[in-house]
Design a protein around this motif. Structure first.
Motif, PDB file in Angstrom:
ATOM      1  N   THR A 196      42.822  49.584  35.954  1.00 45.32           N
ATOM      2  CA  THR A 196      41.959  49.289  37.096  1.00 45.32           C
ATOM      3  C   THR A 196      42.023  47.817  37.497  1.00 45.32           C
ATOM      4  OG1 THR A 196      40.046  48.900  35.641  1.00 45.32           O
ATOM      5  CG2 THR A 196      40.345  51.142  36.486  1.00 45.32           C
ATOM      6  N   LEU A 197      42.876  47.046  36.838  1.00 43.82           N
ATOM      7  CA  LEU A 197      42.919  45.608  37.107  1.00 43.82           C
ATOM      8  C   LEU A 197      43.261  45.300  38.554  1.00 43.82           C
ATOM      9  CD1 LEU A 197      42.805  42.657  36.265  1.00 43.82           C
ATOM     10  CD2 LEU A 197      45.178  42.849  35.522  1.00 43.82           C
ATOM     11  N   ASP A 198      44.239  45.987  39.117  1.00 44.40           N
ATOM     12  CA  ASP A 198      44.642  45.691  40.497  1.00 44.40           C
ATOM     13  C   ASP A 198      43.481  45.892  41.461  1.00 44.40           C
ATOM     14  OD1 ASP A 198      47.634  45.103  40.395  1.00 44.40           O
ATOM     15  OD2 ASP A 198      47.535  46.982  39.293  1.00 44.40           O
ATOM     16  N   ALA A 199      42.688  46.952  41.239  1.00 50.71           N
ATOM     17  CA  ALA A 199      41.531  47.205  42.096  1.00 50.71           C
ATOM     18  C   ALA A 199      40.484  46.108  41.935  1.00 50.71           C
ATOM     19  CB  ALA A 199      40.934  48.569  41.773  1.00 50.71           C
ATOM     20  N   VAL A 200      40.293  45.634  40.706  1.00 51.75           N
ATOM     21  CA  VAL A 200      39.329  44.557  40.459  1.00 51.75           C
ATOM     22  C   VAL A 200      39.781  43.269  41.140  1.00 51.75           C
ATOM     23  CG1 VAL A 200      38.406  43.031  38.676  1.00 51.75           C
ATOM     24  CG2 VAL A 200      38.413  45.504  38.319  1.00 51.75           C
ATOM     25  N   LEU A 201      41.049  42.938  40.992  1.00 54.40           N
ATOM     26  CA  LEU A 201      41.564  41.686  41.551  1.00 54.40           C
ATOM     27  C   LEU A 201      41.469  41.651  43.073  1.00 54.40           C
ATOM     28  CD1 LEU A 201      44.737  41.050  39.364  1.00 54.40           C
ATOM     29  CD2 LEU A 201      42.522  39.901  39.227  1.00 54.40           C
ATOM     30  N   ALA A 202      41.442  42.805  43.706  1.00 56.16           N
ATOM     31  CA  ALA A 202      41.334  42.855  45.161  1.00 56.16           C
ATOM     32  C   ALA A 202      40.031  42.232  45.650  1.00 56.16           C
ATOM     33  CB  ALA A 202      41.432  44.302  45.641  1.00 56.16           C
ATOM     34  N   HIS A 203      39.047  42.117  44.771  1.00 55.46           N
ATOM     35  CA  HIS A 203      37.752  41.556  45.147  1.00 55.46           C
ATOM     36  C   HIS A 203      37.546  40.138  44.607  1.00 55.46           C
ATOM     37  CE1 HIS A 203      36.702  45.543  46.525  1.00 55.46           C
ATOM     38  NE2 HIS A 203      36.937  46.048  45.337  1.00 55.46           N
ATOM     39  N   CYS A 204      38.584  39.548  44.024  1.00 53.82           N
ATOM     40  CA  CYS A 204      38.416  38.254  43.348  1.00 53.82           C
ATOM     41  C   CYS A 204      39.156  37.106  44.020  1.00 53.82           C
ATOM     42  CB  CYS A 204      38.878  38.370  41.893  1.00 53.82           C
ATOM     43  SG  CYS A 204      37.948  39.548  40.894  1.00 53.82           S
ATOM     44  N   ALA A 205      39.511  37.271  45.278  1.00 50.38           N
ATOM     45  CA  ALA A 205      40.299  36.247  45.964  1.00 50.38           C
ATOM     46  C   ALA A 205      39.564  34.914  46.030  1.00 50.38           C
ATOM     47  CB  ALA A 205      40.666  36.716  47.365  1.00 50.38           C
ATOM     48  N   GLY A 206      38.232  34.947  46.054  1.00 51.65           N
ATOM     49  CA  GLY A 206      37.466  33.714  46.165  1.00 51.65           C
ATOM     50  C   GLY A 206      37.114  33.078  44.846  1.00 51.65           C
ATOM     51  N   ALA A 207      37.528  33.662  43.731  1.00 50.88           N
ATOM     52  CA  ALA A 207      37.176  33.120  42.416  1.00 50.88           C
ATOM     53  C   ALA A 207      38.018  31.897  42.081  1.00 50.88           C
ATOM     54  CB  ALA A 207      37.351  34.183  41.347  1.00 50.88           C
ATOM     55  N   GLN A 208      37.348  30.823  41.661  1.00 54.86           N
ATOM     56  CA  GLN A 208      38.046  29.609  41.250  1.00 54.86           C
ATOM     57  C   GLN A 208      38.671  29.770  39.871  1.00 54.86           C
ATOM     58  OE1 GLN A 208      34.838  26.835  41.366  1.00 54.86           O
ATOM     59  NE2 GLN A 208      34.584  26.964  43.599  1.00 54.86           N
ATOM     60  N   ARG A 209      37.991  30.524  39.027  1.00 56.34           N
ATOM     61  CA  ARG A 209      38.503  30.807  37.687  1.00 56.34           C
ATOM     62  C   ARG A 209      38.372  32.298  37.423  1.00 56.34           C
ATOM     63  NH1 ARG A 209      37.002  25.933  33.442  1.00 56.34           N
ATOM     64  NH2 ARG A 209      37.354  24.188  34.870  1.00 56.34           N
ATOM     65  N   LEU A 210      39.416  32.845  36.827  1.00 52.38           N
ATOM     66  CA  LEU A 210      39.465  34.281  36.563  1.00 52.38           C
ATOM     67  C   LEU A 210      40.028  34.472  35.165  1.00 52.38           C
ATOM     68  CD1 LEU A 210      39.298  37.232  37.398  1.00 52.38           C
ATOM     69  CD2 LEU A 210      41.443  36.945  38.640  1.00 52.38           C
ATOM     70  N   ALA A 211      39.155  34.854  34.237  1.00 50.77           N
ATOM     71  CA  ALA A 211      39.546  34.982  32.835  1.00 50.77           C
ATOM     72  C   ALA A 211      39.498  36.438  32.393  1.00 50.77           C
ATOM     73  CB  ALA A 211      38.619  34.148  31.948  1.00 50.77           C
ATOM     74  N   MET A 212      40.419  36.807  31.526  1.00 47.19           N
ATOM     75  CA  MET A 212      40.407  38.119  30.882  1.00 47.19           C
ATOM     76  C   MET A 212      40.411  37.891  29.382  1.00 47.19           C
ATOM     77  SD  MET A 212      43.216  41.184  30.973  1.00 47.19           S
ATOM     78  CE  MET A 212      43.027  41.399  32.735  1.00 47.19           C
ATOM     79  N   VAL A 213      39.489  38.533  28.678  1.00 47.02           N
ATOM     80  CA  VAL A 213      39.387  38.331  27.242  1.00 47.02           C
ATOM     81  C   VAL A 213      39.213  39.665  26.527  1.00 47.02           C
ATOM     82  CG1 VAL A 213      38.385  36.021  27.524  1.00 47.02           C
ATOM     83  CG2 VAL A 213      36.878  38.010  27.288  1.00 47.02           C
ATOM     84  N   GLY A 214      39.562  39.675  25.270  1.00 46.36           N
ATOM     85  CA  GLY A 214      39.380  40.852  24.438  1.00 46.36           C
ATOM     86  C   GLY A 214      40.540  41.022  23.490  1.00 46.36           C
ATOM     87  N   PRO A 215      40.331  41.700  22.366  1.00 45.87           N
ATOM     88  CA  PRO A 215      41.422  41.911  21.404  1.00 45.87           C
ATOM     89  C   PRO A 215      42.630  42.604  21.995  1.00 45.87           C
ATOM     90  CG  PRO A 215      39.309  42.426  20.397  1.00 45.87           C
ATOM     91  CD  PRO A 215      39.044  42.214  21.861  1.00 45.87           C
ATOM     92  N   GLY A 216      42.427  43.401  23.052  1.00 50.94           N
ATOM     93  CA  GLY A 216      43.549  44.087  23.684  1.00 50.94           C
ATOM     94  C   GLY A 216      44.353  43.239  24.640  1.00 50.94           C
ATOM     95  N   ALA A 217      43.949  41.984  24.843  1.00 54.80           N
ATOM     96  CA  ALA A 217      44.649  41.101  25.788  1.00 54.80           C
ATOM     97  C   ALA A 217      45.824  40.412  25.101  1.00 54.80           C
ATOM     98  CB  ALA A 217      43.681  40.068  26.362  1.00 54.80           C
TER      99      ALA A 217
END
Length: 279
Positions: A196-217
């Motif tokens: 679902t990452l692509d769908a999430v990123l479609a709404h994050c164009a205005g974010a100055q910082r965008l972090a992804m965290v977790g053991p699966g990363a």
């Protein structure tokens, strides 16, 4: 193209440049760990000892893995063949495929002598300040108070309808479009697994910082950085033997792994890594 497609293309390109080890084993948490944080991840191990993690609590994934995951014979299976299930498979097969993608990434990093730097902060190194509006993709209960203590506004985007509503100091919603109002975004790595990452990123164009965290990363970050991710935070397994023993016993494996935080300016890129990797 999707993130999953790009990841498999990059893994495939790496396989053409250097041989990849076969799958050695699947490591699962025991039933005694069900319902605890120690029972949330499995690991695929390659013949060279490389380990890759994947979340197992989506739908019936854990039960299916314990039942044999479609009777797939894993030992000796080419790692790239299993990794393709991340793109082509569903359910438990996709979970195994994603774990294989992460294990291959660790193998490539080790061969190139590359280790991501350790994390410096507890909230994705986002440097939260009063006035910031953080969008949290996935509910991270241990981090909620830290975000509020920093003076930031918080909106949590979830898939679970039972969590929706106004809370003490923050709000939970099902609408990912709410991320458009956030200047910083922190996402769980589960968005990679459920694609679902692509769908999430479609709404994050205005974010100055965008972090992804977790053991699966633990995947190659090239496709993520190309899409605007400013930080990838995962778990680097320092002591594989102790990690496997803890996972099998349902104990905490945190002491045997280091949390890392990788930014684009600290990552040489896949081409450079392959050039540095030993034949």
């Amino acid at each position: 193209m999707s993130v999953a497609t790009d990841l498999l293309d990059q893994i495939g390109a790496a396989a053409l440049r250097c041989s990849l080890p076969a799958v050695k084993a699947l490591h699962l948490p025991p039933p005694s760990a069900d319902g605890s944080r120690d029972g949330e991840f499995c690991a695929i191990e390659l013949d060279d000892g490389s380990l890759g993690l994947s979340f197992v609590l989506l739908d019936r994934t854990l039960a299916d893995l314990r039942a044999g995951a479609g009777r797939v014979v894993l030992p000796g299976l080419p790692a790239l063949q299993l990794a393709r299930q991340y793109l082509e498979g569903q359910g438990s097969l996709r979970t195994l495929g994603f774990a294989a993608v992460n294990a291959i990434t660790r193998h490539l990093f080790d061969r190139a002598g590359f280790k991501p730097p350790p994390a410096a902060g507890s909230v994705g190194d986002l440097d939260l300040q009063p006035g910031d509006h953080l969008g949290m993709v996935g509910f991270f209960p241990p981090l909620i108070q830290r975000v509020l203590d920093a003076g930031a506004q918080l909106t949590v985007v979830e898939l679970r309808a039972d969590l929706v509503g106004e809370r003490d100091g923050f709000r939970v919603t099902l609408d990912a479009a709410e991320l458009r109002h956030c200047n910083k975004v922190l996402s769980t790595s589960t968005v990679l697994l459920n694609q679902t990452l692509d769908a999430v990123l479609a709404h994050c164009a205005g974010a100055q910082r965008l972090a992804m965290v977790g053991p699966g990363a633990g995947c190659l970050p090239d496709a993520l950085f190309a899409r605007g991710l400013t930080l990838l935070g995962g778990s680097w397994i320092d002591d594989p033997a102790s990690f496997k023993a803890a996972l099998a016993a349902g104990d905490s494996w945190g002491p045997f792994a280091t949390k890392f935080a990788l930014r684009p300016d600290a990552y040489p890129g896949l081409s450079a890594l392959l050039a540095r990797a030993t034949p």
